[in-house]
Design an enzyme around this catalytic site. Sequence first.
Site, PDB file in Angstrom:
ATOM      1  CG  ASP A   1       0.852  -1.628  -3.224  1.00  0.00           C
ATOM      2  OD1 ASP A   1       0.378  -2.502  -2.688  1.00  0.00           O
ATOM      3  OD2 ASP A   1       2.084  -2.077  -3.651  1.00  0.00           O
TER       4      ASP A   1
ATOM      5  NE  ARG B   1      10.619  -3.916   0.287  1.00  0.00           N
ATOM      6  CZ  ARG B   1       9.858  -4.634  -0.201  1.00  0.00           C
ATOM      7  NH1 ARG B   1       8.463  -4.499   0.130  1.00  0.00           N
ATOM      8  NH2 ARG B   1       9.874  -5.983  -1.020  1.00  0.00           N
TER       9      ARG B   1
ATOM     10  CG  HIS C   1       1.440   1.198   4.374  1.00  0.00           C
ATOM     11  ND1 HIS C   1       1.262  -0.109   5.185  1.00  0.00           N
ATOM     12  CD2 HIS C   1       1.914   0.755   3.271  1.00  0.00           C
ATOM     13  CE1 HIS C   1       1.705  -0.955   4.550  1.00  0.00           C
ATOM     14  NE2 HIS C   1       2.254  -0.415   3.291  1.00  0.00           N
TER      15      HIS C   1
ATOM     16  CD1 TRP D   1      -1.915  -1.516   2.821  1.00  0.00           C
ATOM     17  CD2 TRP D   1      -3.143  -1.163   1.022  1.00  0.00           C
ATOM     18  NE1 TRP D   1      -3.044  -2.400   2.931  1.00  0.00           N
ATOM     19  CE2 TRP D   1      -3.689  -1.931   1.706  1.00  0.00           C
ATOM     20  CE3 TRP D   1      -3.749  -0.769  -0.397  1.00  0.00           C
ATOM     21  CZ2 TRP D   1      -4.923  -2.558   1.376  1.00  0.00           C
ATOM     22  CZ3 TRP D   1      -4.920  -1.334  -0.589  1.00  0.00           C
ATOM     23  CH2 TRP D   1      -5.597  -2.339  -0.147  1.00  0.00           C
TER      24      TRP D   1
ATOM     25  CG  ASP E   1       2.826  -4.278   3.461  1.00  0.00           C
ATOM     26  OD1 ASP E   1       1.970  -3.355   2.626  1.00  0.00           O
ATOM     27  OD2 ASP E   1       3.799  -4.384   3.371  1.00  0.00           O
TER      28      ASP E   1
ATOM     29  CG  ASP F   1       6.913   0.024   1.955  1.00  0.00           C
ATOM     30  OD1 ASP F   1       7.218  -1.257   1.959  1.00  0.00           O
ATOM     31  OD2 ASP F   1       5.752   0.302   1.867  1.00  0.00           O
TER      32      ASP F   1
ATOM     33  CG  HIS G   1       7.379  -5.633   3.263  1.00  0.00           C
ATOM     34  ND1 HIS G   1       6.928  -4.165   3.345  1.00  0.00           N
ATOM     35  CD2 HIS G   1       8.800  -5.621   3.636  1.00  0.00           C
ATOM     36  CE1 HIS G   1       8.009  -3.345   3.817  1.00  0.00           C
ATOM     37  NE2 HIS G   1       9.034  -4.277   4.046  1.00  0.00           N
TER      38      HIS G   1
ATOM     39  CG  HIS H   1       5.053  -1.387   6.393  1.00  0.00           C
ATOM     40  ND1 HIS H   1       4.880  -0.422   5.727  1.00  0.00           N
ATOM     41  CD2 HIS H   1       5.098  -2.452   5.604  1.00  0.00           C
ATOM     42  CE1 HIS H   1       5.071  -0.704   4.341  1.00  0.00           C
ATOM     43  NE2 HIS H   1       5.428  -2.002   4.430  1.00  0.00           N
TER      44      HIS H   1
ATOM     45  CG  HIS I   1       2.028  -5.299  -6.261  1.00  0.00           C
ATOM     46  ND1 HIS I   1       1.687  -6.574  -5.518  1.00  0.00           N
ATOM     47  CD2 HIS I   1       2.272  -4.536  -5.532  1.00  0.00           C
ATOM     48  CE1 HIS I   1       1.855  -6.328  -4.388  1.00  0.00           C
ATOM     49  NE2 HIS I   1       2.360  -5.095  -3.914  1.00  0.00           N
TER      50      HIS I   1
ATOM     51  CG  HIS J   1       1.343  -6.965  -0.088  1.00  0.00           C
ATOM     52  ND1 HIS J   1       2.618  -6.587   0.442  1.00  0.00           N
ATOM     53  CD2 HIS J   1       0.811  -6.061  -0.896  1.00  0.00           C
ATOM     54  CE1 HIS J   1       2.946  -5.418  -0.093  1.00  0.00           C
ATOM     55  NE2 HIS J   1       1.885  -5.168  -1.055  1.00  0.00           N
TER      56      HIS J   1
HETATM   57 ZN   LIG Z   1       5.186  -3.184   2.581  1.00  0.00          ZN
END
Ligand SMILES: [Zn+2]
Length: 292
Positions: free
Chosen positions: A173, A64, A25, A20, A136, A61, A76, A132, A169, A142
């Site tokens: 998101d 990572r 989020h 997202w 997700d 995000d 995630h 988070h 995707h 996801h």
């Molecule tokens: Zn994520």
Amino acid sequence: MKTSAFALSAAFFAPGAYSWGLVGHATVGYVAQHYLDGAAKIMTSHLLNGEPLANVASWADTFRYTKDGQFSAPLHYIDAHDDVPKKCGVKLDRDCGPEGCIVTAIANYTTRMLDDKLSKEERGDALKFIIHFLGDISQPLHTENLDVGGNTITVKWGTEGAASKTNLHSVWDRNIVETLAEGTTLAAAESLSKGIIEDLENGIYKDLKDGWTSCGSIKRGTGCPKAWAQDSNKYVCSNVLPNGADVLRDQDVSGEYYTANAPIARQQLAKGGYRLGKWLNSIAKAEQLKNH
Ligand SMILES: [Zn+2]
Ligand SMILES: *[C@@H]1O[C@H](CO)[C@@H](O)[C@H](O)[C@H]1NC(C)=O
């Protein structure tokens, strides 16, 4: 996700194309904030140095893509190797790799929030991961392996030439959520969250919300996260890809597809936010019990 598939997707898709977006989020964060009880408010405010949940909801995000955070990239999502659209389903032993996945990550960071041996900073990171990942895990793609969670299903958002090219995707998101929120900012997310909270209190989600947390408590380890992954994944077959991926390829999904799926996306944000609020209340309660 296999290493080769990940390497491929990492090379082709820009950072941030996995979650997202900021708006989704943050919306989950604002909804959750509304449901925090006194103990959870104190706990989260302490660990986040006074920041509201929404402000740190996308931290994972960014993390990572750092050297220290690389290990967290597979956390995630969970890649259900099911048979879309005929048969959806998540199996932990089949779909959660040795490096972990979103289901084991939520259990791990829940345990870590309650671990006295960890520093405040480590427990704060655990909290930021939970904020988070509860977002997700409510995004259906996801919880799906097919086409790298929809990342390789190229679609169009609108008809304005090259700028409209995206993938399914990313549509889930970002495009659907930003259209719902009428913007890309924290303020847009807050305004979307207000409508969602009204619906949780007195509207279309009022009678549904108890069912969204009926999986039980934090004590069940991977029990709840597994149930939530299963819940999201079933929408891949029923709504996200009801006729498979090929019928959507290179199609404009900003019209009919959006109209059909926007209510699902909004409900998933409501679930993420409500579950997160209740989950953090349980953690705060467990912490209090432990200290008495
Ligand atoms: Zn994520
Ligand atoms: C739990 O979280 C820590 C800290 O991020 C990480 O190093 C560890 O690999 C995680 N363990 C599992 C089983 O996911």
